[in-house]
Design a protein around this motif. Structure first.
Motif, PDB file in Angstrom:
ATOM      1  N   PRO A 158       0.815  -1.231   0.000  1.00  0.00           N
ATOM      2  CA  PRO A 158       0.000   0.000   0.000  1.00  0.00           C
ATOM      3  C   PRO A 158       0.844   1.276   0.000  1.00  0.00           C
ATOM      4  CG  PRO A 158      -0.634  -1.485   1.793  1.00  0.00           C
ATOM      5  CD  PRO A 158       0.623  -2.015   1.204  1.00  0.00           C
ATOM      6  N   HIS A 159       0.242   2.330  -0.546  1.00  0.00           N
ATOM      7  CA  HIS A 159       0.830   3.667  -0.547  1.00  0.00           C
ATOM      8  C   HIS A 159      -0.294   4.683  -0.371  1.00  0.00           C
ATOM      9  CE1 HIS A 159       4.833   2.389  -1.742  1.00  0.00           C
ATOM     10  NE2 HIS A 159       4.289   1.652  -2.711  1.00  0.00           N
ATOM     11  N   THR A 160       0.094   5.925  -0.099  1.00  0.00           N
ATOM     12  CA  THR A 160      -0.860   7.030  -0.050  1.00  0.00           C
ATOM     13  C   THR A 160      -0.324   8.176  -0.905  1.00  0.00           C
ATOM     14  OG1 THR A 160       0.157   8.101   1.876  1.00  0.00           O
ATOM     15  CG2 THR A 160      -1.592   6.460   2.318  1.00  0.00           C
ATOM     16  N   VAL A 161      -1.187   9.161  -1.155  1.00  0.00           N
ATOM     17  CA  VAL A 161      -0.797  10.386  -1.847  1.00  0.00           C
ATOM     18  C   VAL A 161      -1.295  11.534  -0.973  1.00  0.00           C
ATOM     19  CG1 VAL A 161      -1.002  11.752  -3.943  1.00  0.00           C
ATOM     20  CG2 VAL A 161      -1.071   9.243  -4.080  1.00  0.00           C
ATOM     21  N   VAL A 162      -0.360  12.319  -0.420  1.00  0.00           N
ATOM     22  CA  VAL A 162      -0.713  13.372   0.527  1.00  0.00           C
ATOM     23  C   VAL A 162      -0.003  14.669   0.169  1.00  0.00           C
ATOM     24  CG1 VAL A 162      -0.650  14.084   2.950  1.00  0.00           C
ATOM     25  CG2 VAL A 162      -0.957  11.664   2.383  1.00  0.00           C
TER      26      VAL A 162
ATOM     27  N   LYS B 268      -3.919  20.078   1.464  1.00  0.00           N
ATOM     28  CA  LYS B 268      -4.562  20.208   0.151  1.00  0.00           C
ATOM     29  C   LYS B 268      -5.411  18.979  -0.187  1.00  0.00           C
ATOM     30  CE  LYS B 268      -2.226  23.980  -0.591  1.00  0.00           C
ATOM     31  NZ  LYS B 268      -2.769  25.237  -0.195  1.00  0.00           N
ATOM     32  N   TYR B 269      -4.801  17.810  -0.160  1.00  0.00           N
ATOM     33  CA  TYR B 269      -5.523  16.571  -0.473  1.00  0.00           C
ATOM     34  C   TYR B 269      -4.837  15.385   0.189  1.00  0.00           C
ATOM     35  CZ  TYR B 269      -1.995  16.491  -4.231  1.00  0.00           C
ATOM     36  OH  TYR B 269      -0.826  16.537  -4.946  1.00  0.00           O
ATOM     37  N   ARG B 270      -5.599  14.325   0.383  1.00  0.00           N
ATOM     38  CA  ARG B 270      -5.086  13.111   1.017  1.00  0.00           C
ATOM     39  C   ARG B 270      -5.897  11.928   0.504  1.00  0.00           C
ATOM     40  NH1 ARG B 270      -2.528  11.037   5.241  1.00  0.00           N
ATOM     41  NH2 ARG B 270      -2.079  12.779   6.590  1.00  0.00           N
TER      42      ARG B 270
ATOM     43  N   LYS C 271       3.500  20.045  -3.614  1.00  0.00           N
ATOM     44  CA  LYS C 271       4.386  18.944  -3.248  1.00  0.00           C
ATOM     45  C   LYS C 271       3.538  17.864  -2.597  1.00  0.00           C
ATOM     46  CE  LYS C 271       8.350  21.892  -2.326  1.00  0.00           C
ATOM     47  NZ  LYS C 271       9.328  22.316  -1.326  1.00  0.00           N
ATOM     48  N   TYR C 272       3.875  16.604  -2.859  1.00  0.00           N
ATOM     49  CA  TYR C 272       3.145  15.512  -2.226  1.00  0.00           C
ATOM     50  C   TYR C 272       4.100  14.371  -1.882  1.00  0.00           C
ATOM     51  CZ  TYR C 272       3.096  13.196  -6.814  1.00  0.00           C
ATOM     52  OH  TYR C 272       3.449  12.607  -7.998  1.00  0.00           O
ATOM     53  N   PHE C 273       3.618  13.445  -1.058  1.00  0.00           N
ATOM     54  CA  PHE C 273       4.440  12.329  -0.602  1.00  0.00           C
ATOM     55  C   PHE C 273       3.534  11.168  -0.207  1.00  0.00           C
ATOM     56  CE2 PHE C 273       3.206  14.724   3.053  1.00  0.00           C
ATOM     57  CZ  PHE C 273       3.064  13.804   4.092  1.00  0.00           C
TER      58      PHE C 273
ATOM     59  N   THR D 138       8.370  11.088  -2.936  1.00  0.00           N
ATOM     60  CA  THR D 138       7.844  12.444  -3.100  1.00  0.00           C
ATOM     61  C   THR D 138       7.566  12.726  -4.574  1.00  0.00           C
ATOM     62  OG1 THR D 138      10.051  13.402  -3.331  1.00  0.00           O
ATOM     63  CG2 THR D 138       9.121  13.300  -1.096  1.00  0.00           C
ATOM     64  N   GLY D 139       6.742  13.745  -4.782  1.00  0.00           N
ATOM     65  CA  GLY D 139       6.437  14.182  -6.138  1.00  0.00           C
ATOM     66  C   GLY D 139       5.973  15.616  -6.116  1.00  0.00           C
ATOM     67  N   MET D 140       5.691  16.156  -7.309  1.00  0.00           N
ATOM     68  CA  MET D 140       5.283  17.558  -7.437  1.00  0.00           C
ATOM     69  C   MET D 140       4.290  17.686  -8.583  1.00  0.00           C
ATOM     70  SD  MET D 140       5.712  20.887  -6.752  1.00  0.00           S
ATOM     71  CE  MET D 140       7.294  21.184  -6.000  1.00  0.00           C
ATOM     72  N   VAL D 141       3.221  18.451  -8.307  1.00  0.00           N
ATOM     73  CA  VAL D 141       2.299  18.850  -9.363  1.00  0.00           C
ATOM     74  C   VAL D 141       2.409  20.372  -9.466  1.00  0.00           C
ATOM     75  CG1 VAL D 141      -0.096  18.934 -10.141  1.00  0.00           C
ATOM     76  CG2 VAL D 141       0.720  16.937  -8.872  1.00  0.00           C
ATOM     77  N   LYS D 142       2.754  20.853 -10.660  1.00  0.00           N
ATOM     78  CA  LYS D 142       2.848  22.296 -10.924  1.00  0.00           C
ATOM     79  C   LYS D 142       1.615  22.659 -11.749  1.00  0.00           C
ATOM     80  CE  LYS D 142       7.803  22.839 -10.661  1.00  0.00           C
ATOM     81  NZ  LYS D 142       8.065  24.094 -10.001  1.00  0.00           N
ATOM     82  N   VAL D 143       0.798  23.560 -11.177  1.00  0.00           N
ATOM     83  CA  VAL D 143      -0.453  23.950 -11.824  1.00  0.00           C
ATOM     84  C   VAL D 143      -0.326  25.375 -12.337  1.00  0.00           C
ATOM     85  CG1 VAL D 143      -2.940  24.149 -11.565  1.00  0.00           C
ATOM     86  CG2 VAL D 143      -1.696  22.439 -10.219  1.00  0.00           C
ATOM     87  N   GLU D 144      -0.541  25.548 -13.637  1.00  0.00           N
ATOM     88  CA  GLU D 144      -0.428  26.867 -14.275  1.00  0.00           C
ATOM     89  C   GLU D 144      -1.796  27.447 -14.523  1.00  0.00           C
ATOM     90  OE1 GLU D 144       1.778  25.793 -17.787  1.00  0.00           O
ATOM     91  OE2 GLU D 144       3.662  25.930 -16.711  1.00  0.00           O
TER      92      GLU D 144
END
Length: 108
Positions: free
Chosen positions: A61-65, A69-71, A92-94, A102-108
């Protein structure tokens, strides 16, 4: 109201909202894969109104947090989580179970 009149009205409203910057002309869904303890791609660039969907292909299992902002719920193998981004910025999320992921979503 006829079907064609209703459709015409819907199209006019969508175009007006787009011109005013209230909604994207065409929202997209961007896919991020969770596998081998990584988010792939680790960084995505999207537009306001786009949705990102994370799918866990790991055997654990994993999560996205993204703090505040969101979980996601805990995602078992082949489970997915989606989030639609309503405002610009860097998100930024993890994985809360494996914080080195970790990861990153860049929203324009």
């Amino acid at each position: 109201m006829t079907v064609s009149a209703s459709l015409g009205r819907s199209i006019r409203l969508a175009l007006t909202a787009t011109v005013l910057g209230l909604a994207p002309l065409h929202a997209e869904t961007i896919k991020v894969t969770i596998d081998n303890f990584t988010f792939t791609p680790a960084e995505v660039k999207v537009r306001v109104g786009d949705t990102v969907t994370w799918t866990n292909h790991d055997d654990i299992p994993h999560t996205v947090v993204s703090a505040g902002k969101y979980r996601s719920k805990t995602l078992d193998t082949d489970d997915s989580f989606s989030f639609t981004f309503a405002s610009s910025g860097d998100y930024k999320y993890f994985c809360s179970l494996h914080p080195h992921m970790t990861g990153m979503v860049k929203v324009e």
